[in-house]
Design an enzyme around this catalytic site. Sequence first.
Site, short mmCIF file in Angstrom:
data_model
loop_
_atom_site.label_atom_id
_atom_site.label_comp_id
_atom_site.label_asym_id
_atom_site.label_seq_id
_atom_site.Cartn_x
_atom_site.Cartn_y
_atom_site.Cartn_z
N LYS A 161 1.03 -1.00 0.07
CA LYS A 161 -0.04 0.04 -0.14
C LYS A 161 0.79 1.11 -0.03
O LYS A 161 1.54 1.57 1.12
CB LYS A 161 -1.01 -0.01 1.24
CG LYS A 161 -2.32 0.70 1.15
CD LYS A 161 -2.16 2.04 0.85
CE LYS A 161 -1.87 2.96 1.76
NZ LYS A 161 -1.65 4.41 1.54
N GLY A 210 6.25 5.38 8.24
CA GLY A 210 5.57 6.95 8.04
C GLY A 210 5.59 7.64 9.31
O GLY A 210 6.53 7.53 10.10
N VAL A 214 0.31 8.08 12.69
CA VAL A 214 -0.40 6.91 11.81
C VAL A 214 0.45 5.69 12.48
O VAL A 214 -0.42 4.50 12.38
CB VAL A 214 -0.10 7.16 10.33
CG1 VAL A 214 -0.78 5.93 9.36
CG2 VAL A 214 -0.69 8.26 9.83
N GLU A 232 8.25 1.91 11.48
CA GLU A 232 9.40 2.94 11.41
C GLU A 232 8.76 4.28 11.06
O GLU A 232 8.34 4.59 10.24
CB GLU A 232 10.29 2.86 10.20
CG GLU A 232 11.38 1.40 10.39
CD GLU A 232 12.01 1.58 11.94
OE1 GLU A 232 12.36 2.59 12.19
OE2 GLU A 232 12.46 0.60 12.53
N CYS A 266 13.57 11.17 7.12
CA CYS A 266 13.31 10.87 8.71
C CYS A 266 14.46 10.99 9.22
O CYS A 266 14.65 11.16 10.65
CB CYS A 266 12.74 9.27 8.95
SG CYS A 266 13.98 8.07 8.31
N GLU A 361 8.63 16.74 14.92
CA GLU A 361 9.21 16.86 13.42
C GLU A 361 8.23 17.80 12.56
O GLU A 361 7.19 17.46 12.59
CB GLU A 361 9.00 15.20 12.90
CG GLU A 361 9.81 15.00 11.57
CD GLU A 361 9.41 13.43 11.18
OE1 GLU A 361 8.18 13.12 11.25
OE2 GLU A 361 10.06 13.00 10.76
P1 NAD Z 1 1.99 9.28 6.63
O1 NAD Z 1 2.07 8.45 8.30
O2 NAD Z 1 1.21 10.30 6.43
O3 NAD Z 1 1.71 7.95 5.69
C1 NAD Z 1 2.37 6.65 5.51
C2 NAD Z 1 1.61 5.50 4.81
O4 NAD Z 1 0.37 5.37 5.82
C3 NAD Z 1 0.96 6.20 3.66
O5 NAD Z 1 0.96 5.22 2.49
C4 NAD Z 1 -0.69 6.53 4.05
O6 NAD Z 1 -1.65 6.47 3.00
C5 NAD Z 1 -0.74 5.58 5.02
N1 NAD Z 1 -1.75 5.58 5.93
C6 NAD Z 1 -2.44 6.71 6.64
N2 NAD Z 1 -3.13 6.71 7.65
C7 NAD Z 1 -3.33 5.23 7.64
C8 NAD Z 1 -4.24 4.33 8.46
N3 NAD Z 1 -4.96 4.98 9.31
N4 NAD Z 1 -4.16 3.23 8.43
C9 NAD Z 1 -3.10 2.34 7.60
N5 NAD Z 1 -2.28 3.61 6.72
C10 NAD Z 1 -2.41 4.65 6.73
O7 NAD Z 1 3.62 9.49 6.17
P2 NAD Z 1 4.08 10.28 5.03
O8 NAD Z 1 3.73 11.75 5.20
O9 NAD Z 1 3.76 9.45 3.78
O10 NAD Z 1 5.77 10.03 5.32
C11 NAD Z 1 6.58 10.93 5.87
C12 NAD Z 1 6.94 10.37 7.55
O11 NAD Z 1 7.40 9.21 7.26
C13 NAD Z 1 7.63 11.22 8.34
O12 NAD Z 1 7.14 11.31 9.74
C14 NAD Z 1 9.05 10.81 8.18
O13 NAD Z 1 9.86 10.86 9.57
C15 NAD Z 1 8.41 9.19 8.13
N6 NAD Z 1 9.60 8.12 7.64
C16 NAD Z 1 10.38 7.44 8.57
C17 NAD Z 1 11.24 6.67 7.96
C18 NAD Z 1 11.80 5.66 9.02
O14 NAD Z 1 12.40 4.57 8.34
N7 NAD Z 1 11.85 6.04 10.26
C19 NAD Z 1 11.41 6.54 6.71
C20 NAD Z 1 10.78 7.50 6.01
C21 NAD Z 1 9.91 8.29 6.31
#
Ligand code: NAD
Length: 471
Positions: A161, A210, A214, A232, A266, A361
């Site tokens: 997804k 993400g 979430v 993560e 991240c 963040e």
């Molecule tokens: P996000 O949390 O908004 O979305 C991540 C994913 O979750 C997307 O595919 C989204 O559609 C899905 N999603 C949203 N709500 C959901 C729910 N209720 N249930 C299941 N899935 C759901 O994050 P983003 O804006 O895409 O990415 C940025 C974030 O990701 C930042 O906070 C960043 O720090 C983090 N990030 C972390 C790492 C790591 O490895 N630690 C790496 C890259 C990004």
Amino acid sequence: MTEPIRSRSPQNPDDIVAEHAPVAPDEVRRLAASARAAQGEWRRAGAAEHASALRGAADRLRARADSVADLVVREVGKPVTEARAEVGRAAAILDYYAQSCFAATGELLAPSLPADQPGLLFTERRPRGVAGLVTPWNFPLAIPLWKAAPALAAGNAVLLKPSPEALACAEVVGRLFDGLLPDGLLRVVPGGAATGRAVIAAADVVSFTGSAAVGAEVVVAAARAGLPVQAEMGGQNAAVVLPDADPATTAAMLARAAMGYAGQKCTATRRIIVVGDAAPFTEALVAAVAALPVGDPARAGVEVGPVISAAARSRVVDAVDAARAAGGRLLTSGRPRDGAFYVAPVLLDQVDPAHPVAREETFGPLATVFSAPDPAAAVALANDVRYGLVTSVHGRDVGMLLEAARGVDTGLIRVNAPTTGVDFHAPFGGEKASSHGPREQGSAALDFYTSVRTVTLAAPPPPARPVEEAA
Ligand code: NAD
């Protein structure tokens, strides 16, 4: 009729890169059932076939490297040099997990059996079934692949997804495997939160990357369903600058770590903690940030492109306004630039470490400079946030570097290296609110996508001796 999801180019928001109807929960369930049916065949196919599929996908990606990198630039605004590097890394991840298919999958132990009954006690790792992968937009190839490749290598099916903001890149990831896997084994299921929830409900193992908010919801949903889960999430990463660090080279390194790709990693440096008098280092840092080329990410040499969306740009601007209203000082221009979703890099100081801009963040080109009287105070400040992904420490005195590194409360520690940058063959993950569950990448990933069975295999017991013989 459900609205389609669309990804837009952040440097040219009128450019709709991809569009897809969100996959409905019922359809997710149907796709999960067919993936589960295909998984039996895939598990039985064995290591050589698994490796060959992953190598085939890597070869395909390398053959299309330039056009895929251009797509990454277009869809998520990643500067072209970094986009090319991500393509290279994605192919290397596939290579790495292709060779890992031949690694040992268990251990041999001493069995507790009667002396006249020879036997073996061993463990074997078995795939879990359907891996439900939910991914963000900022590494639109590498993150889906560093989850999907170990899941497939270990014999699982995959439901991916992707983020709605990285739809086209996710389609590329799916097509890399066309014809290399049993039908239906790997499915890309575009959509938003509802599709994500359906993927988690249909999976046997869940891996999420993400935001922290979430991620917390995903972990709870997976735990309720009794599923193994890893998440993560964000970071509020610190760089500790010791007094003997070279100001110019360290400032250049930290400017990139904070602002490269508009701070949308991240692992980006968000807080710079200078031990001693911060003024000379801050001056070097302001100069290094000002020297970063900002602009169209497709142009060679640009290091800071736009942020992903209008909402992301507003979050940066609002965070700056809130910090300034609370006494923070703006060291760089930090205002939105003309057109698209650009915002110039923001460096702040004189911010209260308890202010949300220092603790939470803001996923953009924003970093805050602090000073600390000694290394111990700097480490305490570095640790004083709910996140714990990565910290960097900079200086020359090995004793001081090791002492500072030892005190840091993050999953990754980088000494004289930027907080950004991940080695796909080493475990990756954080502490506290940054991560939940086992590490990703390296051999840790193969462990996560498998469960261990312990097998006792004994020879048939010797026949009972006849009574008269026994006498
Ligand atoms: P996000 O949390 O908004 O979305 C991540 C994913 O979750 C997307 O595919 C989204 O559609 C899905 N999603 C949203 N709500 C959901 C729910 N209720 N249930 C299941 N899935 C759901 O994050 P983003 O804006 O895409 O990415 C940025 C974030 O990701 C930042 O906070 C960043 O720090 C983090 N990030 C972390 C790492 C790591 O490895 N630690 C790496 C890259 C990004």
